[in-house]
Design a protein around this motif. Structure first.
Motif, PDB file in Angstrom:
ATOM      1  N   ASP A 123      -3.788  -3.029 -11.254  1.00 20.37           N
ATOM      2  CA  ASP A 123      -2.326  -2.776 -11.678  1.00 20.37           C
ATOM      3  C   ASP A 123      -2.079  -2.349 -12.892  1.00 20.37           C
ATOM      4  O   ASP A 123      -2.707  -2.811 -13.964  1.00 20.37           O
ATOM      5  N   ASN A 149      -0.748   7.403 -10.928  1.00 21.93           N
ATOM      6  CA  ASN A 149       0.243   8.598 -10.749  1.00 21.93           C
ATOM      7  C   ASN A 149       1.560   8.344 -10.301  1.00 21.93           C
ATOM      8  O   ASN A 149       1.974   7.751  -9.268  1.00 21.93           O
ATOM      9  N   HIS A 191      -9.127  -1.204  -7.661  1.00 23.29           N
ATOM     10  CA  HIS A 191      -7.753  -0.991  -8.058  1.00 23.29           C
ATOM     11  C   HIS A 191      -7.081  -1.906  -9.163  1.00 23.29           C
ATOM     12  O   HIS A 191      -7.008  -3.145  -8.596  1.00 23.29           O
ATOM     13  N   PRO A 198      -5.886   3.690   1.823  1.00 18.88           N
ATOM     14  CA  PRO A 198      -4.708   3.943   0.874  1.00 18.88           C
ATOM     15  C   PRO A 198      -4.706   3.283  -0.099  1.00 18.88           C
ATOM     16  O   PRO A 198      -5.477   2.133  -0.349  1.00 18.88           O
ATOM     17  N   LEU A 241       0.895  -1.310   0.075  1.00 19.89           N
ATOM     18  CA  LEU A 241       0.094   0.048  -0.080  1.00 19.89           C
ATOM     19  C   LEU A 241       0.854   1.142  -0.107  1.00 19.89           C
ATOM     20  O   LEU A 241       1.942   1.549   0.646  1.00 19.89           O
ATOM     21  N   SER A 242       0.346   2.257  -0.636  1.00 11.90           N
ATOM     22  CA  SER A 242       0.771   3.643  -0.559  1.00 11.90           C
ATOM     23  C   SER A 242       0.418   4.342   0.510  1.00 11.90           C
ATOM     24  O   SER A 242      -0.432   3.753   1.459  1.00 11.90           O
ATOM     25  N   THR A 243       0.875   5.653   0.647  1.00  9.95           N
ATOM     26  CA  THR A 243       0.542   6.516   1.866  1.00  9.95           C
ATOM     27  C   THR A 243      -0.659   7.424   1.299  1.00  9.95           C
ATOM     28  O   THR A 243      -1.045   8.214   1.791  1.00  9.95           O
ATOM     29  N   ILE A 244      -1.133   7.292  -0.257  1.00  5.74           N
ATOM     30  CA  ILE A 244      -2.063   7.929  -1.006  1.00  5.74           C
ATOM     31  C   ILE A 244      -3.585   7.606  -0.393  1.00  5.74           C
ATOM     32  O   ILE A 244      -3.875   6.603  -0.819  1.00  5.74           O
ATOM     33  N   PHE A 278       0.035  -0.184  -4.597  1.00  7.11           N
ATOM     34  CA  PHE A 278       0.825  -0.003  -5.519  1.00  7.11           C
ATOM     35  C   PHE A 278       0.804  -1.113  -6.772  1.00  7.11           C
ATOM     36  O   PHE A 278       0.325  -2.247  -6.255  1.00  7.11           O
ATOM     37  N   SER A 279       1.113  -0.720  -7.799  1.00  2.00           N
ATOM     38  CA  SER A 279       1.485  -1.736  -8.621  1.00  2.00           C
ATOM     39  C   SER A 279       2.441  -2.756  -8.606  1.00  2.00           C
ATOM     40  O   SER A 279       3.579  -1.982  -8.408  1.00  2.00           O
ATOM     41  N   ARG A 299       4.506   3.287 -10.083  1.00  2.12           N
ATOM     42  CA  ARG A 299       3.882   2.317  -9.173  1.00  2.12           C
ATOM     43  C   ARG A 299       2.481   2.736  -8.998  1.00  2.12           C
ATOM     44  O   ARG A 299       1.745   2.052  -7.892  1.00  2.12           O
ATOM     45  N   GLY A 300       1.891   3.633  -9.813  1.00  7.93           N
ATOM     46  CA  GLY A 300       0.637   3.969  -9.619  1.00  7.93           C
ATOM     47  C   GLY A 300      -0.425   2.692  -9.962  1.00  7.93           C
ATOM     48  O   GLY A 300      -0.079   2.017 -10.740  1.00  7.93           O
TER      49      GLY A 300
END
Length: 454
Positions: free
Chosen positions: A331, A307, A329, A271, A251-254, A274-275, A310-311
């Motif tokens: 990939d 984005n 979500h 959050p 996971l990202s922090t977005i 990531f791909s 890795r978005g």
């Protein structure tokens, strides 16, 4: 042996003192809340019909004629949008119906976002406006008080809590039976008299009170303080969205709210993943939307484009039917669904709050929901107007007309102790109660006590 007459008189005096104490807090609650209630009722009543109003006002942008030819690929529609507005496409919202346009969100070089509307069948760019530039977005911001800044937005929690207090104290004031034997639901007198306004205020408040409390409570999730920590609690435990849905996904922090701008309450802080695959390039918007369609995502969904390397392609839909609420979500390289989460995956608290929010916004039961909530909004406006009329007709000339103090001042403190429970649950409300209590003591109670002792 006690005197029965004296005991009855003492009980009556205590009841009257408590009535005065509750009346006093009902007055202060109304004094603080009623101006906000009028604003919230007007904007909330209008926002119930946001789709209908926006589709009418912006029909040249949002509505198209559906021809016999199939829609163009979204990549072509995005190219048409960029011909009208330079910048990077960050989000695409698919048409809700065959006669709806495609909304493409573009960020310009300065970072400002623009919404470009494209005819999905001809590829013609119909026009553009600032992202969230519609009249209904303005109404939404006015309703949340966000249009006035962060501090006024924090008042939503305080207004919600005081509104609940207003209803509960109002029911208590209405509850005692009248001595003249008339029905407690009777509206006596004529509009020129205070009695008519008082009876109308009480009767309409009695029938609308439960729904007013419902609106105040279900509006709390959007508050700055309580809503934030309630969301953290829900989503930090299995009561919100279950962590097991994405346990094996990096996971990202977005948070999702940064990607979409607006999401469901339960998922706004979830959050983005990531791909995890690698490849020379992303699969592209056409393959991504085809994958989402194959997964059964309801049309009208929004897709946030990756984005960075890795978005992910992040899609979400929050339709009137909660069972169709969904977040997926993908990939960006493999097109694999990294997270596929629906309303059924939420925990009990998440499902309950989402249901309450859906009803609050007039979505859950279609047109009947919209009309009923509009009636509640109209009732709120009448309650505010009738309260003002009652106050104006009873206040002494040149004075505020604060309800008289009970002879036993301790009754005020007793009522305040009961209200403290609500203040603990909603801390900003509790803080405002302390402020009102101090102002009452300094500017009303103490001067009157000094006047009596003079």
């Amino acid at each position: 042996m006690s005197n029965p007459i004296s005991s009855a008189s003492h009980r009556a005096e205590n009841t009257h003192a408590l009535y005065r104490a509750v009346w006093r807090w009902h007055f202060y609650a109304g004094l603080f809340v009623l101006p906000f209630i009028v604003l919230l009722a007007i904007t909330g009543g209008a926002y119930l019909f946001r789709d209908e109003i926006d589709n009418f006002v912006y029909s040249d942008l949002k509505q198209v004629t559906s021809p016999a030819t199939p829609a163009l690929p979204y990549s072509q529609q995005m190219a048409a949008a960029r011909s009208m507005q330079d910048g990077t496409v960050v989000k695409l919202t698919t048409p809700v119906t065959p006669t709806s346009s495609t909304e493409i969100t573009i960020a310009d070089a300065a970072g400002a976002r623009h919404a470009v509307y494209v005819n999905p069948y001809t590829g013609k760019a119909l026009g553009e406006m600032a992202d969230r530039g519609t009249i209904m977005w303005l109404i939404r911001r006015l309703h949340s008080l966000a249009e006035f800044g962060t501090f006024p937005n924090a008042l939503i929690e305080i207004v919600g809590g005081w509104t609940i207090l207003l209803v509960l104290t109002g029911i208590y004031l209405w509850w005692p039976k009248r001595v003249d034997g008339t029905s407690r639901l009777a509206i006596r007198g004529k509009p020129a008299t205070r009695r008519w306004w008082r009876d109308s205020h009480a009767v309409i408040g009695l029938f609308a009170g439960f729904f007013i409390i419902f609106l105040a409570t279900t509006g709390m999730p959007w508050s700055v303080f309580w809503g934030k920590y309630a969301n953290q609690f829900a989503n930090g435990t299995p009561t919100g969205y279950p962590s097991g849905v994405r346990v094996d996904v990096p996971l990202s922090t977005i948070p999702m709210i940064d990607a979409f701008g607006t999401t469901g309450w339960t998922t706004e802080n979830a959050p983005l993943p990531f791909s995890v695959a690698t490849g020379p390039q992303a699969i592209g918007i056409d393959a991504a939307t085809q994958k989402l369609n194959n997964l059964g995502l309801t049309q009208g969904y929004a897709v946030s484009l990756p984005n960075g390397p890795r978005g992910v392609y992040s899609a979400s839909i929050y339709p009137d039917d909660l069972s169709l609420q969904r977040v997926i979500h993908l990939d960006q390289y493999s097109g694999q669904a990294l997270i596929d989460m629906s309303y059924a995956d939420y925990g009990p608290l998440g499902r309950g709050l989402e249901w309450g929010i859906n009803v609050h916004m007039g979505q859950e039961f279609g047109l009947a929901n919209q009309i009923f909530m509009l009636m509640v909004c109209i009732s709120l406006i009448f309650m505010a107007v009738s309260a003002g009329a009652m106050w104006w007709k009873r206040r002494p000339n040149g004075q505020m007309g604060v309800p008289p103090l009970p002879r036993d001042i301790r009754k005020i403190y007793g009522v305040m102790a009961i209200l403290a429970i609500g203040g603990i649950i909603f801390p900003l409300v509790g803080l405002s109660m302390i402020v009102i209590l101090l102002l009452d003591l300094v500017f009303v109670v103490r001067p009157r006590a000094q006047l009596r002792n003079a």
